[in-house]
Structures are given as C-alpha cells and as structure tokens.
Enzyme design. Sequence first.
Site, short mmCIF file in Angstrom:
data_model
loop_
_atom_site.label_atom_id
_atom_site.label_comp_id
_atom_site.label_asym_id
_atom_site.label_seq_id
_atom_site.Cartn_x
_atom_site.Cartn_y
_atom_site.Cartn_z
N ARG A 86 0.84 -1.21 0.00
CA ARG A 86 0.00 0.00 0.00
C ARG A 86 0.87 1.25 0.00
NH1 ARG A 86 -4.42 0.43 4.58
NH2 ARG A 86 -2.59 0.88 5.84
N LYS A 188 -2.53 6.67 1.51
CA LYS A 188 -2.30 7.03 2.92
C LYS A 188 -1.30 8.18 2.92
CE LYS A 188 -2.11 4.64 7.33
NZ LYS A 188 -3.34 5.25 7.88
N GLU A 224 -16.13 6.48 5.31
CA GLU A 224 -15.32 5.84 6.35
C GLU A 224 -15.19 6.83 7.51
OE1 GLU A 224 -11.14 5.19 5.62
OE2 GLU A 224 -11.10 6.72 4.06
N1 PLP Z 1 -9.14 4.54 7.08
C1 PLP Z 1 -8.30 5.49 7.49
C2 PLP Z 1 -8.60 6.89 7.12
C3 PLP Z 1 -7.16 5.15 8.23
O1 PLP Z 1 -6.31 6.09 8.64
C4 PLP Z 1 -6.93 3.80 8.55
C5 PLP Z 1 -5.72 3.40 9.28
O2 PLP Z 1 -4.77 2.95 8.75
C6 PLP Z 1 -7.84 2.84 8.11
C7 PLP Z 1 -8.94 3.25 7.38
C8 PLP Z 1 -7.64 1.40 8.40
O3 PLP Z 1 -6.65 0.83 7.59
P1 PLP Z 1 -5.83 -0.40 8.09
O4 PLP Z 1 -6.80 -1.46 8.44
O5 PLP Z 1 -5.00 -0.79 6.92
O6 PLP Z 1 -5.03 0.04 9.24
C1 COI Z 2 -3.65 3.26 11.60
O1 COI Z 2 -4.62 2.63 12.00
O2 COI Z 2 -2.53 2.74 11.45
C2 COI Z 2 -3.77 4.67 11.28
O3 COI Z 2 -2.95 5.13 10.55
C3 COI Z 2 -4.88 5.43 11.88
C4 COI Z 2 -4.49 6.72 12.50
C5 COI Z 2 -3.61 6.57 13.69
C6 COI Z 2 -4.01 7.71 11.52
#
Ligand code: PLP
Ligand code: COI
Length: 343
Positions: A86, A188, A224
Amino acid sequence: MAKAQPASEIDWTNLGFDYMDLPYRFLAHYQDGKWDDGELTEDGTLHISEGSTGLHYGQADFEGLKAYRTKDGSINLFRPDQNAKRMQRSCARLLMPAFPEDKFIAAVKQVVAANADYVPPYGTGGTLYLRPLMIGVGGNIGVHPAQEYIFTIFAMPVGAYYKGGLKPTNFTTSYYDRAAPHGTGQSKVGGNYGGSLLPGDEAHKAGYSDVIYLDPATHTKIEEAGSANFFGITQDNEFVTPKSDSILPSITKYSLLYLAENRLGLKPVEGDVFIDDLDRFKEAGAMGTAAVIAPIGGIEYKDQLHVFYSETEVGPITRKLYDELTGIQFGDVEAPEGWIQKV
Ligand code: PLP
Ligand code: COI
C-alpha cells in the site's frame, strides 16, 4: 523530546495512543536515484531542508502496522507485506520512489527486534505500533517532486485508539469532506489527515469518538471514519462495508471480509451504505490497525442519534469478529496462510 521511560516502568494495561521516543528507529535516504541501505539510529529528530516538499506540498505518506507479543513470548507481525504494497501505491500517487517490499519488511523486523523490550507483554492488550513514513526533502521551491527522500520507521507501545476499546462509543457525521471524488482518498498521504483535523476536533469537542465522512459527490453514503473504515452487520447476517474509490483500502477491512465469510459464516458485501438507511444494521463498528474493531454505539446525523446494538454493550457478532482477528494477531487462533510473520 525526552526519551521514553525504561520499559520496566511502563504500565502496560493503561497505554493510550501516544508518541514515545523509543531507543531505535530505521532511517534510509534516497539520493541520486536510489535508496541507500538504511540503518538503525537512536536520533528521533529529522534534520531536513526548509525547502522539503514534505513540509510545503504534502509530499508525504505513511503506514501503520503493529507487532504483537504471543503467549510463548515470541513476536508476530500482521500482514506487513500489505503495508509495504500500500505504501508503494501511495508513493506512486505522490511521485515518490517506491521502497522495496522485502527491505520494508526487513526494516520493520529490525525496528521491532531492536525495541523488543517495548513490545507489551501478552495479555495486557497492548501492542507495538509501527509508523513507516516517507517524505520529500532537499532544497525545493517549485511545485515539483523532490529529488531526495527520507524513509523512516519508528515505533511505540500503544493501547486503545478510541477511548472505549471494546466498549461502544458514538460517532458523528460531518459537513466536511475527507477526500475529493478523484483525489487522494485511496492513498495514505499526510494531506488527507491534515484536512481531517478540524472536523475531528469539532467531533471530539461534541463528545464523539470520530467523524463518519459521507461520499464527497452526493453526501448520501457512508465513506469511512477519520481513522478507520466502517462496517455494519445486517439483520440477515451480512458483513457490509462501503465500496468507494475515495476511502483508504484498509488491510483490517479486507482481513475481516475474509474472516466474516470463512470463519463466521457471514455474507461479505462491499457496497453502498446510505446514511438514511441505517436501520438495516443490527451492529456497526470501525475497523483499522489503530482502531482494531471499535463498536459504534450510534451515529449522529442531522441532530438525530441512530443507535445500533447498544450504546453500552458490544454486539455478539462484533465481539466474535474481534476475538477472531485479535486471536490471529496474538497467535492464539490459526492464521490464514501468510498473514503472520515472525520477528
Ligand atoms: N481509514 C483510514 C482513514 C485510516 O487512517 C486507517 C488506518 O490505517 C484505516 C482506514 C484502516 O486501515 P488499516 O486497516 O490498513 O489500518
Ligand atoms: C492506523 O490505523 O494505522 C492509522 O494510521 C490510523 C491513524 C492513527 C491515523
């Protein structure tokens, strides 16, 4: 910035989600078209040019993943290959150089091993959160990609991201958008989060855990939360999560779509979630690396609070999903092939 207290003095069961300056982090530099090997360093301060594109033009992306202490004392990583991939996609969107997947995973393992004392003990609920970060640096002033980059991975022990943990909290919808329909919502990148600070602050001041963003084109569908993806469990036992090009492709979400179907017998659905049709859900939650699975008590929309299962109790399916996911992460439940890597 003071260094973190010795690991032996940390109260592991009361960790929040706060920065700590641990002994070691990984630091690599990109110059003349290539990455150097990178190394562990004790210095948690970056020394960069005032002309860094990461400071002016948001040429900055990051990742979030965790290391988990298992019952036998070893340390698990959960799907770090997915974070590496990612981050490469986020880099492509911002014209930043990809950091190779094998080197990303090796660097994560190096950082965890070097700070192993700070991986919380099994059974405390704590984890070691890792933050890979890339920024454009060097002397720049025009709006162009930098020629030089820094890639770092730092870490800190954390507890629950949303204060309730497995206790439900309420979320609110916002007038603001997190991302544009064809913008950077899928990546991200720092800018997405800069824009979310004001709506997040307004939500917190009003007593909500986080903002639920609606789709930027029509403001009718859930996208989200500010720091996590959304899921709902329908009356017919479907695990539903929004499908949109402007949300972060959450690794936790794809893991739960799989586990919902293959371990819990739910029907996995990625589709539209209309904000005026929340009655279809008997339970709802937020999911992500930091959030883990955080039950949503209710969502406020147009001054009405829509309560799902309960404002005080976690629903049974949300709890099962939580137990399955965290069981895999902490090594108590068999993981699907390739999901766990040992440090
Ligand atoms: N959505 C946002 C905006 C986030 O910052 C995160 C955190 O990483 C997620 C979703 C969840 O992603 P992940 O499950 O890959 O941590
Ligand atoms: C994560 O879940 O890793 C995130 O990046 C969420 C937040 C701390 C920005």
